[in-house]
Design a protein around this motif. Structure first.
Motif, PDB file in Angstrom:
ATOM      1  N   TYR A  24      31.072   9.422  12.150  1.00 30.13           N
ATOM      2  CA  TYR A  24      30.959   9.122  13.583  1.00 30.13           C
ATOM      3  C   TYR A  24      31.825  10.107  14.345  1.00 30.13           C
ATOM      4  CZ  TYR A  24      29.244   4.431  12.253  1.00 30.13           C
ATOM      5  OH  TYR A  24      28.560   3.383  11.726  1.00 30.13           O
ATOM      6  N   LYS A  26      31.619  10.519  18.001  1.00 29.67           N
ATOM      7  CA  LYS A  26      32.092   9.948  19.271  1.00 29.67           C
ATOM      8  C   LYS A  26      31.502   8.561  19.469  1.00 29.67           C
ATOM      9  CE  LYS A  26      28.680  12.222  22.093  1.00 29.67           C
ATOM     10  NZ  LYS A  26      28.319  12.873  23.278  1.00 29.67           N
ATOM     11  N   GLN A  31      30.129   1.119  22.655  1.00 32.14           N
ATOM     12  CA  GLN A  31      31.486   1.179  22.082  1.00 32.14           C
ATOM     13  C   GLN A  31      32.487   1.632  23.142  1.00 32.14           C
ATOM     14  OE1 GLN A  31      30.703   3.789  18.762  1.00 32.14           O
ATOM     15  NE2 GLN A  31      29.547   2.207  17.675  1.00 32.14           N
ATOM     16  N   GLY A  51      21.079  -1.194  17.081  1.00 33.08           N
ATOM     17  CA  GLY A  51      20.800   0.241  17.127  1.00 33.08           C
ATOM     18  C   GLY A  51      21.653   0.959  18.165  1.00 33.08           C
ATOM     19  N   THR A  52      22.397   0.202  18.966  1.00 32.06           N
ATOM     20  CA  THR A  52      23.235   0.831  19.983  1.00 32.06           C
ATOM     21  C   THR A  52      24.649   1.091  19.469  1.00 32.06           C
ATOM     22  OG1 THR A  52      23.826  -1.370  20.775  1.00 32.06           O
ATOM     23  CG2 THR A  52      22.018  -0.271  21.909  1.00 32.06           C
ATOM     24  N   GLY A  53      24.940   0.589  18.272  1.00 33.51           N
ATOM     25  CA  GLY A  53      26.299   0.722  17.736  1.00 33.51           C
ATOM     26  C   GLY A  53      27.179  -0.460  18.117  1.00 33.51           C
ATOM     27  N   THR A  55      27.791  -3.187  16.533  1.00 38.55           N
ATOM     28  CA  THR A  55      28.596  -3.761  15.457  1.00 38.55           C
ATOM     29  C   THR A  55      29.988  -3.134  15.443  1.00 38.55           C
ATOM     30  OG1 THR A  55      26.537  -3.910  14.223  1.00 38.55           O
ATOM     31  CG2 THR A  55      28.567  -4.394  13.012  1.00 38.55           C
TER      32      THR A  55
HETATM   33  P1  AMP Z   1      24.285  -1.157  15.238  1.00 38.48           P
HETATM   34  O1  AMP Z   1      23.689  -1.150  16.608  1.00 38.48           O
HETATM   35  O2  AMP Z   1      25.656  -1.672  15.214  1.00 38.48           O
HETATM   36  O3  AMP Z   1      23.377  -1.818  14.246  1.00 38.48           O
HETATM   37  O4  AMP Z   1      24.418   0.371  14.767  1.00 38.48           O
HETATM   38  C1  AMP Z   1      23.294   1.181  14.572  1.00 38.48           C
HETATM   39  C2  AMP Z   1      23.599   2.359  13.682  1.00 38.48           C
HETATM   40  O5  AMP Z   1      24.421   3.293  14.346  1.00 38.48           O
HETATM   41  C3  AMP Z   1      24.306   2.017  12.398  1.00 38.48           C
HETATM   42  O6  AMP Z   1      23.636   2.694  11.356  1.00 38.48           O
HETATM   43  C4  AMP Z   1      25.699   2.553  12.586  1.00 38.48           C
HETATM   44  O7  AMP Z   1      26.251   2.958  11.363  1.00 38.48           O
HETATM   45  C5  AMP Z   1      25.469   3.728  13.503  1.00 38.48           C
HETATM   46  N1  AMP Z   1      26.590   4.018  14.400  1.00 38.48           N
HETATM   47  C6  AMP Z   1      27.349   3.122  15.059  1.00 38.48           C
HETATM   48  N2  AMP Z   1      28.255   3.742  15.828  1.00 38.48           N
HETATM   49  C7  AMP Z   1      28.079   5.074  15.660  1.00 38.48           C
HETATM   50  C8  AMP Z   1      28.706   6.237  16.201  1.00 38.48           C
HETATM   51  N3  AMP Z   1      29.699   6.144  17.078  1.00 38.48           N
HETATM   52  N4  AMP Z   1      28.268   7.435  15.793  1.00 38.48           N
HETATM   53  C9  AMP Z   1      27.247   7.527  14.914  1.00 38.48           C
HETATM   54  N5  AMP Z   1      26.603   6.469  14.364  1.00 38.48           N
HETATM   55  C10 AMP Z   1      27.007   5.255  14.741  1.00 38.48           C
END
Ligand code: AMP
Length: 498
Positions: A24, A26, A31, A51-53, A55
């Motif tokens: 990651y 940024k 986030q 998908g927005t990160g 988690t």
């Molecule tokens: P989520 O929306 O939490 O399910 O995250 C979606 C995907 O984005 C997951 O595969 C995470 O590993 C990835 N992800 C989350 N934050 C970042 C970030 N800052 N940079 C790159 N990938 C990320």
């Protein structure tokens, strides 16, 4: 309050180290918005899709706060409770906590229904710091006195709208009565109608409100079309489309790293300069590919979803989905790479028979029907060898050989809950969902012009099947398979768990 680097948040070094290991670079917008509030201990009410990160948006500050205030683990009494609607998503969240907390002395456990409870009771008896749970199993464990929520310091309620869709409202109301009043609560939902905001009010105290652009908004800005094509003709179709000079700067998405390399090799043979960017490429290789794409010396960049995250290149005129993603949110992220800053972008998706289910899922998520573009006139047939080998490959996948990656679309919905889904070992990430759009246009279209005016207006139509799923469905068995997407996302993470 928008910070642009993870190091700006004041996160502990071991967490920053884990993020670097995850690749990651940024923070994502959710986030950047959420972490500062959560670090302060404030409640947060967030509108964000999978998908927005999101988690990491809650996991990182939680890990930081637990680590900053260490306490001995107490049997049956976790410090953090994350409620999630399905076992697949729960597994995915727990994996994220483990990945981001890999350099900390904190433990994470996940509990969900459909598997024997005794193993979960044993794990809880040993004491865990973070518990990720589906509501039904959580209540079972409380009722069996295997778990107490008295020491919960931080609560996360994830995908609240799905919780309600799945009929968890009573379970949630009961859980809230078992939690200490003094706690931090983080609440996320993809949508925030009145019912959800009322639920949020019952969990939150003076929350900070954060939101990222709804996916439908992105999807509406991009002109989209789909071409139904056999797998074996995808390469030649791509080459044909790329001969159109109006395709100036194009991002081509494949589902696998291997697929990305194969596409680039094919383009090379056809005399079209392209570069691949994916998890198996070294940093210098990635940088070279990106630099060439940015300065225009290479007009085609072939990427997997994970590699494409964080790529910010101006002036992408086209996105081509060589493979459709099996997680529909990924589709929206992909097409959002074009049409940046008000520019009009075009997204063309190739869809074989197996991917039609993904198309359906995408159309459900975006609530838009993707217009169909006919195959270009005179498109050469698939090379015999490639078609035959493709069929063999697909047959071997269906014949029960361990498939680490995405399941065949027809298999979705029949999977055992909580069983890691298998598929292609190369899968680096995956989207899904789509629908068989409108009928093919009457005339042949100009190659590279995804949709005519007629199709353009069709794009804004909401498909009849768009309504939200019915209430009261058991976890992980929704007919729209939305959680399947999460499950695939979970699998995508596994290569990074070392
Ligand atoms: P989520 O929306 O939490 O399910 O995250 C979606 C995907 O984005 C997951 O595969 C995470 O590993 C990835 N992800 C989350 N934050 C970042 C970030 N800052 N940079 C790159 N990938 C990320």
């Amino acid at each position: 309050m928008t910070l642009t680097l993870f190091s700006d948040f004041g996160l502990a070094q071991p967490i920053l180290k884990a993020l670097a290991a995850e690749g990651y670079e940024k923070p994502t917008p959710i986030q950047a918005q959420t972490i500062p509030y959560a670090m302060e201990g404030r409640d947060v009410c967030g509108i964000a899709q999978t998908g927005t990160g999101k988690t990491a948006a809650f996991a990182l500050p939680i890990l930081h706060r637990l680590n900053a205030n260490p306490k001995p683990r107490k049997p049956k009494s976790p410090r953090v409770l994350v409620l999630s609607p399905t076992r697949e998503l729960s597994g995915q969240i727990a994996d994220s906590f483990k990945a981001y907390g890999r350099n900390l002395r904190l433990t994470t456990e996940v509990v969900f229904g459909g598997v024997t409870i005794s193993r979960q009771e044993k794990a809880l008896a040993q004491g865990v710091d973070v518990l990720v749970a589906t509501p039904g199993r959580l209540i079972d464990l409380v009722d069996r006195r295997a778990l107490s929520l008295r020491d919960i310091e931080i609560l996360v309620l994830d995908e609240a709208d799905q919780m309600l869709d799945l009929g968890f409202i009573h379970a949630l109301k009961r859980i809230v009565t078992l939690l200490p009043k003094e706690r931090q609560s983080l609440f996320f939902s993809a949508t925030m109608p009145k019912t959800i905001s009322t639920l949020a009010d019952s969990f939150l105290r003076d929350p900070a409100h954060v939101a990222v652009t709804p996916v439908a908004t992105t999807a509406e800005r991009v002109e989209q079309s789909v071409i139904f094509v056999q797998t074996g003709r995808k390469q030649v179709l791509l080459e044909t489309l790329l001969r159109d000079p109006s395709i100036d700067r194009v991002l081509v998405f494949t589902r696998t790293k291997h697929g990305a390399d194969k596409v680039v090799r094919g383009l090379d043979k056809a005399g079209i300069a392209g570069a691949a960017i994916h998890g198996n490429k070294s940093q210098p290789q990635r940088e070279r590919a990106l630099a060439g794409f940015r300065d225009g010396s290479c007009r085609v960049l072939v990427a997997t979803d994970i590699a494409a995250r964080g790529i910010d290149v101006e002036g992408v005129t086209h996105v081509i989905n060589y493979d459709l993603p099996n997680v529909p949110e990924s589709y929206v992220h992909r097409i959002g790479r074009t049409a940046r800053a008000g520019a009009t972008g075009l997204a063309i998706s190739f869809c074989n028979d197996e991917e039609k289910a993904y198309l359906k899922d995408i159309e459900k998520l975006t609530r838009l029907k993707v217009p169909v573009m006919p195959l270009p006139e005179g498109l050469p047939a698939a090379p015999a060898a490639s078609e035959a080998s493709e069929q063999r490959r697909e047959a071997s996948h269906r014949n029960g050989q361990p498939q680490r990656g995405r399941p065949a679309p027809h298999a979705r919905g029949n999977q055992g809950h909580g069983q890691p889904r298998t598929s292609d070992p190369n899968a680096e990430k995956g989207p899904k969902r789509r629908r068989r759009g409108g009928k093919p246009g009457n005339g042949q279209q100009q190659v590279g012009q995804p949709a005519g005016n007629q199709q353009r207006s069709a794009q804004a139509q909401r498909p009849a099947h768009a309504p939200r799923p019915a209430q009261g469905k058991p976890a992980a068995s929704r007919p729209d398979g939305r959680r399947d997407g999460a499950q695939v996302a979970w699998l995508e993470k596994s290569p990074r768990r070392r």
